[in-house]
Design a protein around this motif. Structure first.
Motif, mmCIF file in Angstrom:
data_model
loop_
_atom_site.group_PDB
_atom_site.id
_atom_site.type_symbol
_atom_site.label_atom_id
_atom_site.label_comp_id
_atom_site.label_asym_id
_atom_site.label_seq_id
_atom_site.Cartn_x
_atom_site.Cartn_y
_atom_site.Cartn_z
ATOM 1 N N LEU A 158 0.823 -1.211 0.000
ATOM 2 C CA LEU A 158 0.000 0.000 0.000
ATOM 3 C C LEU A 158 0.855 1.258 0.000
ATOM 4 O O LEU A 158 0.545 2.235 -0.698
ATOM 5 C CB LEU A 158 -0.921 -0.013 1.222
ATOM 6 N N TYR A 190 -1.177 9.174 1.670
ATOM 7 C CA TYR A 190 -1.193 7.712 1.738
ATOM 8 C C TYR A 190 -2.591 7.118 1.828
ATOM 9 O O TYR A 190 -2.818 5.995 1.380
ATOM 10 C CB TYR A 190 -0.378 7.241 2.939
ATOM 11 N N THR A 226 -3.983 2.804 4.287
ATOM 12 C CA THR A 226 -2.530 2.574 4.353
ATOM 13 C C THR A 226 -2.002 2.865 5.749
ATOM 14 O O THR A 226 -1.193 2.104 6.293
ATOM 15 C CB THR A 226 -1.811 3.459 3.326
#
Length: 535
Positions: free
Chosen positions: A164, A381, A385
């Motif tokens: 991720l 992100y 994540t």
């Protein structure tokens, strides 16, 4: 009637185990309340129960796959109790003690935070040891198995978090000279490759890519027929062998075409190739090598062949070992996947709650900066994540705890025959030693906690020895009671002597009152060292 003794008969006696549990719990409460560490201690006991449960599960031979799966899941609350308890204490203490006006006060506040964290670590270790001492669950085998289960579970979470993070970086990173991000460039590259393989332009023959797909498809399908029990299922071994032989011949023909395609691709221009071949042959070559449907069949056959080879190898591995063993071996991996899926289900409220708590506890001087940075991280992100990274860190903390226990046993810091009481007593003593240097814990309370740690160790070790030699089927309450009273009298006498010396030194003014807490802690250390040296 003859009485049958089971394995549970030779466990530590119930009275000694109760002393270990109650003594650890009493010291935890006595140290946590004046220091304001109640939530961290509750999290420590939340981790202690799954710790003991996991050690018990990995030793189960019945329902082994389910037991290994549950042991992998149990790594999550262990990591939460160990890591979150310490982080919670650090965040709340940082918010309460900072900012400070001078550098000296900043250093002093930092030492206070580190000392409280040492108390949390000690009480967490004590809780883990106390629960394990219930049935003497910890040995080299159980610790090794549980650490491997936790490690495999953590590996899945680490892999998911790494993927991720990499996807987020690829999706946002721009490289000079490229139009768009790395992700956009990779997507364009995939599109270009798929177009070249499946639907090339019809302005020239594409013999090289056509031959490469032919070789790949024929070779993988032949490998699948060899790997899978197709001949046995169809009861036609001669026919399957003939098909495989034909596929290998097709592979050889494809290799010849691949060599010719190398020449047409890199040595001959389309114009020269058109001149060298008859018009009808060139048209057939052009039509065959640019036909998208045929290329799609080749790709589908190659994918099916690769899948068949993998399935065949999997079947062979399962045939060499029992299905239960294979499932049990991969149960921690399944547990890690289940934890990642559960994190995905609750990632948004989880991250929002954690972020809100941290922001509510931080000093006002840094709240704005932390809020801006956290917004940027979540925007870059994504919440899932961040949640996956937190899950990986928690599982790594659980694995590190188990590995640390194994190392403690390996280097003989912790005795294997009384692991639980030794860990509980050591944790209590470390917590009491660091708590005794603060004004919140009086010398009397500190010495009482040191004596309690000594009692926990002595009672637990004696209960383990009695359980090994006599067993639970014989009443040992009388002899344990005498042993316990003797330990209490020795500890109480030493503690009263230390308190008397401290009071006398203060009254006679030859001792610095500000240094007395440290002196009392030193007395406690000397007392414990003397007792263990005499033993």
């Amino acid at each position: 009637m003859t009485r049958t003794l089971t394995d549970t008969t030779w466990r530590p006696t119930r009275l000694g185990t109760a002393v270990v549990l109650l003594g650890t719990l009493a010291v935890s409460v006595a140290l946590a309340r004046p220091l304001g560490l109640e939530p961290s201690v509750m999290l420590a006991w939340t981790a202690a129960v799954p710790f003991a449960l996991g050690l018990w599960l990995v030793e189960r031979e019945r329902w082994r796959p389910a037991a290994r799966f549950l042991a992998g899941v149990a790594a999550l609350p262990i990591g939460v109790g160990v890591a979150v308890g310490a982080v919670y204490a650090a965040v709340t203490l940082f918010g309460a003690l900072f900012p400070q006006p001078t550098a000296a006060q900043v250093a002093e506040a930092t030492l206070v935070v580190l000392g409280r964290l040492a108390v949390v670590v000690g009480l967490t270790a004590a809780a883990l040891g106390a629960t394990v001492s219930v049935a003497d669950l910890a040995d080299r085998t159980s610790l090794r198995r549980f650490s491997k289960v936790a490690g495999r579970t953590a590996f899945v979470a680490i892999t998911a978090a790494g993927v991720l993070v990499a996807l987020a970086v690829v999706g946002h990173t721009e490289i000079g000279g490229l139009q768009g991000t790395v992700g956009d460039t990779a997507s364009r590259g995939v599109d270009t490759l798929s177009t070249a393989l499946l639907s090339p332009s019809a302005d020239r023959p594409h013999l090289f890519s056509f031959a490469a797909l032919l070789v790949l498809a024929s070779l993988t399908v032949a490998g699948a027929l060899r790997s899978l029990p197709v001949a046995e299922l169809l009861d036609a071994p001669e026919a399957v062998t003939a098909v495989r032989r034909g596929l290998y011949q097709l592979t050889l023909a494809g290799l010849v075409l691949l060599a010719a395609g190398t020449l047409t691709r890199f040595a001959l221009s389309p114009t020269r190739l058109r001149r060298a071949l008859p018009a009808s042959a060139y048209d057939v070559l052009l039509a065959a090598t640019t036909l998208g449907a045929l290329r799609t069949v080749f790709v589908a056959a190659a994918v099916a062949g690769i899948a068949g080879v993998l399935v065949g190898r999997l079947f062979r591995r399962l045939a060499r070992a029992s299905a239960e063993s294979a499932v049990a071996r991969n149960a921690p991996t399944v547990a890690g996947g289940a934890l990642v899926a559960g994190t995905f289900a609750v990632h948004e409220p989880l991250v929002a709650a954690l972020r809100g708590f941290v922001l509510s506890q931080l000093p006002y001087t840094v709240v704005g900066t932390v809020r801006e940075q956290s917004d940027a991280i979540l925007s870059y992100y994504g919440a899932f994540t961040v949640a996956a990274v937190l899950l990986a860190l928690v599982l790594v903390a659980a694995t590190a705890t188990l590995v640390a226990a194994r190392v403690g046993v390996a280097v003989r810091i912790l005795p294997l025959n009384a692991f639980g009481p030794a860990l509980a007593a050591a944790g209590l003593f470390v917590a009491a030693a660091f708590a005794g240097t603060t004004d919140a814990v009086t010398p009397v309370r500190f010495l009482a906690c040191v004596v309690a740690a000594l009692v926990v160790w002595d009672a637990g070790e004696y209960a383990t020895r009695l359980g090994d030699e006599i067993g639970r089927h014989v009443s040992t309450a009388g002899v344990e009671g005498v042993h316990l009273v003797g330990t209490l009298l020795v500890g109480a006498a030493a503690a009263l002597l230390a308190v008397g010396v401290a009071d006398y030194g203060t009254a006679m003014s030859f001792a610095n009152p500000n240094a007395l807490p440290v002196a009392v802690v030193g007395t406690g250390v000397a007392l414990l060292a003397l007792v263990f040296a005499l033993k």
